[in-house]
Design an enzyme around this catalytic site. Structure first.
Site, PDB file in Angstrom:
ATOM      1  N   LYS A 230       0.837  -1.193   0.000  1.00 52.60           N
ATOM      2  CA  LYS A 230       0.000   0.000   0.000  1.00 52.60           C
ATOM      3  C   LYS A 230       0.886   1.264   0.000  1.00 52.60           C
ATOM      4  CE  LYS A 230      -3.822  -2.376   2.384  1.00 52.60           C
ATOM      5  NZ  LYS A 230      -4.648  -2.418   3.635  1.00 52.60           N
TER       6      LYS A 230
ATOM      7  N   TYR B  51     -12.312  -2.816  -2.885  1.00 50.29           N
ATOM      8  CA  TYR B  51     -12.843  -2.912  -1.517  1.00 50.29           C
ATOM      9  C   TYR B  51     -14.372  -2.838  -1.477  1.00 50.29           C
ATOM     10  CZ  TYR B  51      -8.164  -2.603   0.579  1.00 50.29           C
ATOM     11  OH  TYR B  51      -6.866  -2.860   0.983  1.00 50.29           O
TER      12      TYR B  51
ATOM     13  N   PHE C  50     -15.256   3.292   7.784  1.00 51.57           N
ATOM     14  CA  PHE C  50     -13.905   3.688   7.372  1.00 51.57           C
ATOM     15  C   PHE C  50     -13.699   3.615   5.858  1.00 51.57           C
ATOM     16  CE2 PHE C  50     -13.808  -0.830   8.627  1.00 51.57           C
ATOM     17  CZ  PHE C  50     -13.326  -1.430   7.461  1.00 51.57           C
TER      18      PHE C  50
ATOM     19  N   ARG D 234      -1.366 -14.560   4.067  1.00 53.40           N
ATOM     20  CA  ARG D 234      -2.092 -13.914   5.171  1.00 53.40           C
ATOM     21  C   ARG D 234      -1.310 -14.073   6.483  1.00 53.40           C
ATOM     22  NH1 ARG D 234      -6.783 -10.750   4.198  1.00 53.40           N
ATOM     23  NH2 ARG D 234      -7.734 -11.565   6.098  1.00 53.40           N
TER      24      ARG D 234
ATOM     25  N   THR E 146      -5.167  -7.829  10.593  1.00 60.35           N
ATOM     26  CA  THR E 146      -5.579  -6.534  10.022  1.00 60.35           C
ATOM     27  C   THR E 146      -5.165  -5.371  10.928  1.00 60.35           C
ATOM     28  OG1 THR E 146      -7.486  -7.626   9.009  1.00 60.35           O
ATOM     29  CG2 THR E 146      -7.569  -5.220   9.195  1.00 60.35           C
TER      30      THR E 146
ATOM     31  N   ARG F 246       2.916  -6.761   9.125  1.00 62.46           N
ATOM     32  CA  ARG F 246       2.209  -5.742   9.903  1.00 62.46           C
ATOM     33  C   ARG F 246       2.703  -5.695  11.346  1.00 62.46           C
ATOM     34  NH1 ARG F 246      -3.727  -7.353   7.452  1.00 62.46           N
ATOM     35  NH2 ARG F 246      -3.704  -6.015   5.606  1.00 62.46           N
TER      36      ARG F 246
ATOM     37  N   ASN G 223      -1.731  -0.081   7.334  1.00 63.88           N
ATOM     38  CA  ASN G 223      -1.193  -1.417   7.639  1.00 63.88           C
ATOM     39  C   ASN G 223      -0.357  -2.026   6.508  1.00 63.88           C
ATOM     40  OD1 ASN G 223      -3.301  -2.115   6.005  1.00 63.88           O
ATOM     41  ND2 ASN G 223      -4.374  -3.382   7.512  1.00 63.88           N
TER      42      ASN G 223
ATOM     43  N   HIS H  48      -1.615  -5.508   1.460  1.00 58.50           N
ATOM     44  CA  HIS H  48      -2.867  -6.247   1.229  1.00 58.50           C
ATOM     45  C   HIS H  48      -2.555  -7.666   0.770  1.00 58.50           C
ATOM     46  CE1 HIS H  48      -6.769  -7.438  -0.406  1.00 58.50           C
ATOM     47  NE2 HIS H  48      -6.102  -7.886  -1.449  1.00 58.50           N
TER      48      HIS H  48
ATOM     49  N   GLU I 204      -9.198 -10.393  -7.776  1.00 53.87           N
ATOM     50  CA  GLU I 204      -8.344  -9.212  -7.619  1.00 53.87           C
ATOM     51  C   GLU I 204      -7.251  -9.159  -8.688  1.00 53.87           C
ATOM     52  OE1 GLU I 204      -7.170  -9.660  -3.530  1.00 53.87           O
ATOM     53  OE2 GLU I 204      -9.155  -9.076  -2.784  1.00 53.87           O
TER      54      GLU I 204
END
Ligand code: GDP
Ligand code: MG
Length: 161
Positions: A20, A60, A68, A96, A102, A113, A123, A126, A137
């Site tokens: 990100k 998203y 948010f 993951r 998250t 993270r 964070n 993704h 995606e």
């Protein structure tokens, strides 16, 4: 070793992984890519990309009712991201785990993270949450011809081929 033996088996899968804007701005690109490389997954797509608003919203879309959501979209379009496709058996769930929870305060040390972030809204990375979403995606973020069809020659040293 014949090249046909290097083809990843049908159990293999792909995940969409994205660094990100905060990860890019903070100079974490090399470290993050390195973690997936060292694990043994195969990099099939990679680009630096300025995300348009509508793509961020589509990516998203499952979260569009959350409070948010506007801040999330603003965050994702706030600077360049690094878009990646990683492939290998179990890559979605494994990525993951490498990424961590998250909320970075709940992410274990040693995860991306856990090592690099404090709040959910910054964070750093993704990762797709299911193989089906991975494919969704990848189709969203990469055009035809942007992915490279190759297998690392080290694959038999990583997988039991
Ligand atoms: P992920 O799969 O771990 O990335 O988490 P989700 O799919 O649930 O949410 C997508 C992204 O939205 C997260 O990575 C965060 O950047 C952001 N997000 C999720 N929950 C929150 C929250 O409670 N507050 C804020 N500010 N951002 C959140
Ligand atoms: Mg998610």
């Amino acid at each position: 070793i014949s090249s046909s033996r290097l083809t990843v088996n049908a159990a293999s899968e792909r995940s969409y992984i994205m660094i990100k804007p905060d990860g890019v701005q903070r100079g974490l690109v090399g470290d993050i890519i390195s973690r997936f490389e060292r694990k043994g997954f195969a990099l099939k797509g990679l680009k630096l990309f300025q995300t348009p608003q509508d793509l961020a919203e589509e990516h998203y879309s499952e979260l569009k009712e959350r409070p948010f959501f506007p801040a999330l979209v603003k965050y994702i379009v706030s600077g360049p991201v690094v878009c990646m496709v990683w492939e290998g058996p179990g890559v979605v769930a494994s990525a993951r785990k490498l990424i961590g929870a998250t909320n970075p305060l709940n992410a274990e040390p040693g995860t991306i993270r856990g090592d690099f972030a404090i709040v959910s809204g910054r964070n750093v990375v993704h990762g797709s949450d299911s193989p089906a979403n991975g494919e969704r995606e990848i189709a969203l973020w990469f055009k035809e011809g942007e992915l490279v069809d190759w297998e690392p020659t080290v694959l038999p040293w990583v997988l039991e081929l």
